[in-house]
Design a protein around this motif. Sequence first.
Motif, PDB file in Angstrom:
ATOM      1  N   ASP A 172     -75.461  -7.481  54.397  1.00  0.00           N
ATOM      2  CA  ASP A 172     -75.483  -7.929  52.854  1.00  0.00           C
ATOM      3  C   ASP A 172     -74.493  -8.895  52.729  1.00  0.00           C
ATOM      4  O   ASP A 172     -74.716  -9.644  51.985  1.00  0.00           O
ATOM      5  N   GLU A 173     -73.517  -9.011  53.337  1.00  0.00           N
ATOM      6  CA  GLU A 173     -72.429 -10.113  52.982  1.00  0.00           C
ATOM      7  C   GLU A 173     -72.888 -11.291  53.379  1.00  0.00           C
ATOM      8  O   GLU A 173     -72.707 -12.296  52.686  1.00  0.00           O
ATOM      9  N   TYR A 174     -73.841 -11.649  54.615  1.00  0.00           N
ATOM     10  CA  TYR A 174     -74.496 -12.767  55.026  1.00  0.00           C
ATOM     11  C   TYR A 174     -75.251 -13.126  53.837  1.00  0.00           C
ATOM     12  O   TYR A 174     -75.338 -14.478  53.633  1.00  0.00           O
ATOM     13  N   GLY A 175     -76.284 -12.260  53.568  1.00  0.00           N
ATOM     14  CA  GLY A 175     -77.109 -12.706  52.354  1.00  0.00           C
ATOM     15  C   GLY A 175     -76.438 -13.198  51.420  1.00  0.00           C
ATOM     16  O   GLY A 175     -76.934 -14.068  50.762  1.00  0.00           O
ATOM     17  N   GLU A 176     -75.378 -12.703  50.976  1.00  0.00           N
ATOM     18  CA  GLU A 176     -74.745 -13.071  49.558  1.00  0.00           C
ATOM     19  C   GLU A 176     -74.050 -14.290  49.769  1.00  0.00           C
ATOM     20  O   GLU A 176     -74.113 -15.270  49.104  1.00  0.00           O
ATOM     21  N   ARG A 177     -73.327 -14.564  50.882  1.00  0.00           N
ATOM     22  CA  ARG A 177     -72.884 -15.867  51.432  1.00  0.00           C
ATOM     23  C   ARG A 177     -73.973 -17.091  51.261  1.00  0.00           C
ATOM     24  O   ARG A 177     -73.671 -18.150  50.836  1.00  0.00           O
ATOM     25  N   ALA A 178     -75.112 -16.720  51.865  1.00  0.00           N
ATOM     26  CA  ALA A 178     -76.123 -17.525  52.129  1.00  0.00           C
ATOM     27  C   ALA A 178     -76.785 -17.995  50.385  1.00  0.00           C
ATOM     28  O   ALA A 178     -77.032 -19.141  50.492  1.00  0.00           O
ATOM     29  N   GLN A 179     -76.420 -17.166  49.988  1.00  0.00           N
ATOM     30  CA  GLN A 179     -77.164 -17.577  48.351  1.00  0.00           C
ATOM     31  C   GLN A 179     -76.175 -18.131  47.575  1.00  0.00           C
ATOM     32  O   GLN A 179     -76.563 -19.123  47.066  1.00  0.00           O
ATOM     33  N   GLN A 180     -74.765 -18.065  48.093  1.00  0.00           N
ATOM     34  CA  GLN A 180     -73.909 -18.894  47.497  1.00  0.00           C
ATOM     35  C   GLN A 180     -73.909 -20.243  47.873  1.00  0.00           C
ATOM     36  O   GLN A 180     -73.725 -21.474  46.872  1.00  0.00           O
ATOM     37  N   TRP A 181     -74.319 -20.436  49.130  1.00  0.00           N
ATOM     38  CA  TRP A 181     -74.317 -21.885  49.765  1.00  0.00           C
ATOM     39  C   TRP A 181     -75.376 -22.568  48.946  1.00  0.00           C
ATOM     40  O   TRP A 181     -75.624 -23.806  48.818  1.00  0.00           O
ATOM     41  N   GLN A 182     -76.377 -21.814  48.869  1.00  0.00           N
ATOM     42  CA  GLN A 182     -77.809 -22.390  48.142  1.00  0.00           C
ATOM     43  C   GLN A 182     -77.444 -22.858  47.072  1.00  0.00           C
ATOM     44  O   GLN A 182     -77.816 -23.960  46.384  1.00  0.00           O
ATOM     45  N   GLN A 183     -76.832 -21.982  46.137  1.00  0.00           N
ATOM     46  CA  GLN A 183     -76.594 -22.374  44.723  1.00  0.00           C
ATOM     47  C   GLN A 183     -75.521 -23.753  44.547  1.00  0.00           C
ATOM     48  O   GLN A 183     -75.978 -24.537  43.733  1.00  0.00           O
ATOM     49  N   VAL A 184     -74.471 -23.872  45.563  1.00  0.00           N
ATOM     50  CA  VAL A 184     -73.898 -24.827  45.554  1.00  0.00           C
ATOM     51  C   VAL A 184     -74.758 -26.370  46.148  1.00  0.00           C
ATOM     52  O   VAL A 184     -74.816 -27.309  45.514  1.00  0.00           O
ATOM     53  N   LEU A 185     -75.483 -26.035  47.199  1.00  0.00           N
ATOM     54  CA  LEU A 185     -76.227 -27.349  47.711  1.00  0.00           C
ATOM     55  C   LEU A 185     -77.331 -27.717  46.671  1.00  0.00           C
ATOM     56  O   LEU A 185     -77.713 -28.886  46.870  1.00  0.00           O
ATOM     57  N   ASP A 186     -77.682 -26.946  45.831  1.00  0.00           N
ATOM     58  CA  ASP A 186     -78.758 -27.338  44.734  1.00  0.00           C
ATOM     59  C   ASP A 186     -77.974 -28.536  43.984  1.00  0.00           C
ATOM     60  O   ASP A 186     -78.672 -29.016  43.150  1.00  0.00           O
ATOM     61  N   ALA A 188     -76.375 -30.815  45.046  1.00  0.00           N
ATOM     62  CA  ALA A 188     -76.059 -31.990  45.883  1.00  0.00           C
ATOM     63  C   ALA A 188     -76.753 -33.371  45.584  1.00  0.00           C
ATOM     64  O   ALA A 188     -77.736 -33.144  45.250  1.00  0.00           O
ATOM     65  N   THR A 189     -76.081 -34.457  45.814  1.00  0.00           N
ATOM     66  CA  THR A 189     -76.639 -35.532  45.348  1.00  0.00           C
ATOM     67  C   THR A 189     -77.174 -36.630  46.486  1.00  0.00           C
ATOM     68  O   THR A 189     -77.816 -37.652  46.132  1.00  0.00           O
ATOM     69  N   GLY A 190     -76.775 -36.037  47.735  1.00  0.00           N
ATOM     70  CA  GLY A 190     -77.350 -36.889  48.967  1.00  0.00           C
ATOM     71  C   GLY A 190     -77.040 -35.914  50.056  1.00  0.00           C
ATOM     72  O   GLY A 190     -76.027 -35.060  49.960  1.00  0.00           O
ATOM     73  N   ARG A 191     -77.615 -36.103  51.214  1.00  0.00           N
ATOM     74  CA  ARG A 191     -77.442 -35.560  52.511  1.00  0.00           C
ATOM     75  C   ARG A 191     -77.648 -36.271  53.687  1.00  0.00           C
ATOM     76  O   ARG A 191     -78.620 -37.465  53.545  1.00  0.00           O
ATOM     77  N   GLU A 192     -76.887 -36.518  54.594  1.00  0.00           N
ATOM     78  CA  GLU A 192     -77.022 -37.286  55.767  1.00  0.00           C
ATOM     79  C   GLU A 192     -76.824 -36.543  57.191  1.00  0.00           C
ATOM     80  O   GLU A 192     -76.124 -35.734  57.423  1.00  0.00           O
ATOM     81  N   GLU A 193     -77.998 -36.501  58.095  1.00  0.00           N
ATOM     82  CA  GLU A 193     -77.820 -35.973  59.249  1.00  0.00           C
ATOM     83  C   GLU A 193     -76.814 -36.628  60.160  1.00  0.00           C
ATOM     84  O   GLU A 193     -77.167 -37.900  60.346  1.00  0.00           O
ATOM     85  N   ILE A 194     -76.041 -35.889  60.645  1.00  0.00           N
ATOM     86  CA  ILE A 194     -75.093 -36.600  61.809  1.00  0.00           C
ATOM     87  C   ILE A 194     -75.270 -35.627  63.131  1.00  0.00           C
ATOM     88  O   ILE A 194     -75.751 -34.623  63.135  1.00  0.00           O
ATOM     89  N   ARG A 199     -73.873 -34.115  56.665  1.00  0.00           N
ATOM     90  CA  ARG A 199     -72.802 -34.453  55.887  1.00  0.00           C
ATOM     91  C   ARG A 199     -73.524 -34.310  54.212  1.00  0.00           C
ATOM     92  O   ARG A 199     -74.628 -35.207  54.237  1.00  0.00           O
ATOM     93  N   VAL A 200     -72.913 -33.555  53.244  1.00  0.00           N
ATOM     94  CA  VAL A 200     -73.576 -33.473  52.064  1.00  0.00           C
ATOM     95  C   VAL A 200     -72.744 -34.049  50.819  1.00  0.00           C
ATOM     96  O   VAL A 200     -71.450 -33.807  51.033  1.00  0.00           O
ATOM     97  N   ARG A 201     -73.350 -34.737  49.765  1.00  0.00           N
ATOM     98  CA  ARG A 201     -72.235 -35.357  48.880  1.00  0.00           C
ATOM     99  C   ARG A 201     -72.523 -34.462  47.506  1.00  0.00           C
ATOM    100  O   ARG A 201     -73.696 -34.368  47.471  1.00  0.00           O
ATOM    101  N   PHE A 202     -71.483 -34.353  46.828  1.00  0.00           N
ATOM    102  CA  PHE A 202     -71.692 -33.617  45.550  1.00  0.00           C
ATOM    103  C   PHE A 202     -70.971 -34.691  44.525  1.00  0.00           C
ATOM    104  O   PHE A 202     -70.020 -35.462  45.049  1.00  0.00           O
ATOM    105  N   PRO A 203     -71.325 -34.418  43.274  1.00  0.00           N
ATOM    106  CA  PRO A 203     -70.466 -35.025  42.463  1.00  0.00           C
ATOM    107  C   PRO A 203     -68.862 -34.657  42.176  1.00  0.00           C
ATOM    108  O   PRO A 203     -68.706 -33.289  42.788  1.00  0.00           O
ATOM    109  N   SER A 204     -68.131 -35.398  41.777  1.00  0.00           N
ATOM    110  CA  SER A 204     -66.546 -34.743  41.818  1.00  0.00           C
ATOM    111  C   SER A 204     -66.359 -34.064  40.740  1.00  0.00           C
ATOM    112  O   SER A 204     -65.252 -34.172  40.076  1.00  0.00           O
TER     113      SER A 204
END
Length: 259
Positions: A172-186, A188-194, A199-204
């Motif tokens: 349950d905790e993992y599912g909640e954490r994954a949902q929190q990450w998805q909300q934040v990643l929504d 994002a202004t850009g992403r780069e595979e390394i 590497r994910v970029r966000f507004p400041s």
Amino acid sequence: MSTYRISQLAEISGVPATTLRFYETAGLLSAERTASGYRVYGDEAVERLGFISSAKHLGLPLEEIGDLLEVWEQGVCASVRQRMLPMVTDRIGDADNRIAELTAFSAYLAGVRADLSEPAPDGACGPDCGCLTAPATSTTPAPVPLTLERRPEPAPGLSWRDVPVACTLSGDEYGERAQQWQQVLDSATGREEIDDGLRVRFPSDPNLVAEVARLAAAEQGCCAFFDFTLHLSPDALALTVRAPETAHALLAELFGAKV
């Protein structure tokens, strides 16, 4: 005295079996072996896992939790409290430092927003238009980009890639954490595979910066095999996350990395 197989202990405690094995490797949990070689645990293991989970909710690293367990095993609450107090005090100091850094940067951003709200000058951008970082003065020093790093501390001679891949969150905790990450990643202004990650970029935005930093710190606490770097500059936040090859599936699941 009751005994439990590892699957039974995982069900009772809510701690995944992979994490129980990791705790055993880290010296936080011990198991007896049956004649057939199966792990079996007693009631003390259930109590022990409850104490470990409680300590993790305080943000304590596994090394400090191990120290606490040695005191807890003696069965004297006063001794546990005495040992825990400076640990919690240190965590408060860490949190206060982060708050101070983010508060200062938030104030700086508020000043930039005020400048940008003024009428724009004619022509191209210039030093007074608000689009460019103002030069440092004796009263208004230029902000220093904020870099927060949360790295695991493996044994000497090993790198973060050698940290055991095990998550200490329940399902349950993992599912909640994954949902929190998805909300934040929504946001994002850009992403780069390394290599080994992305590497994910966000507004400041101060609130967004605080949430990304909180999640990265929490993730490092439960999944020490992740390598996080947060770089905050006046115009953007860059989150870099890497993981060893054996954790690439989890990296893709949580962050959408194509590794």
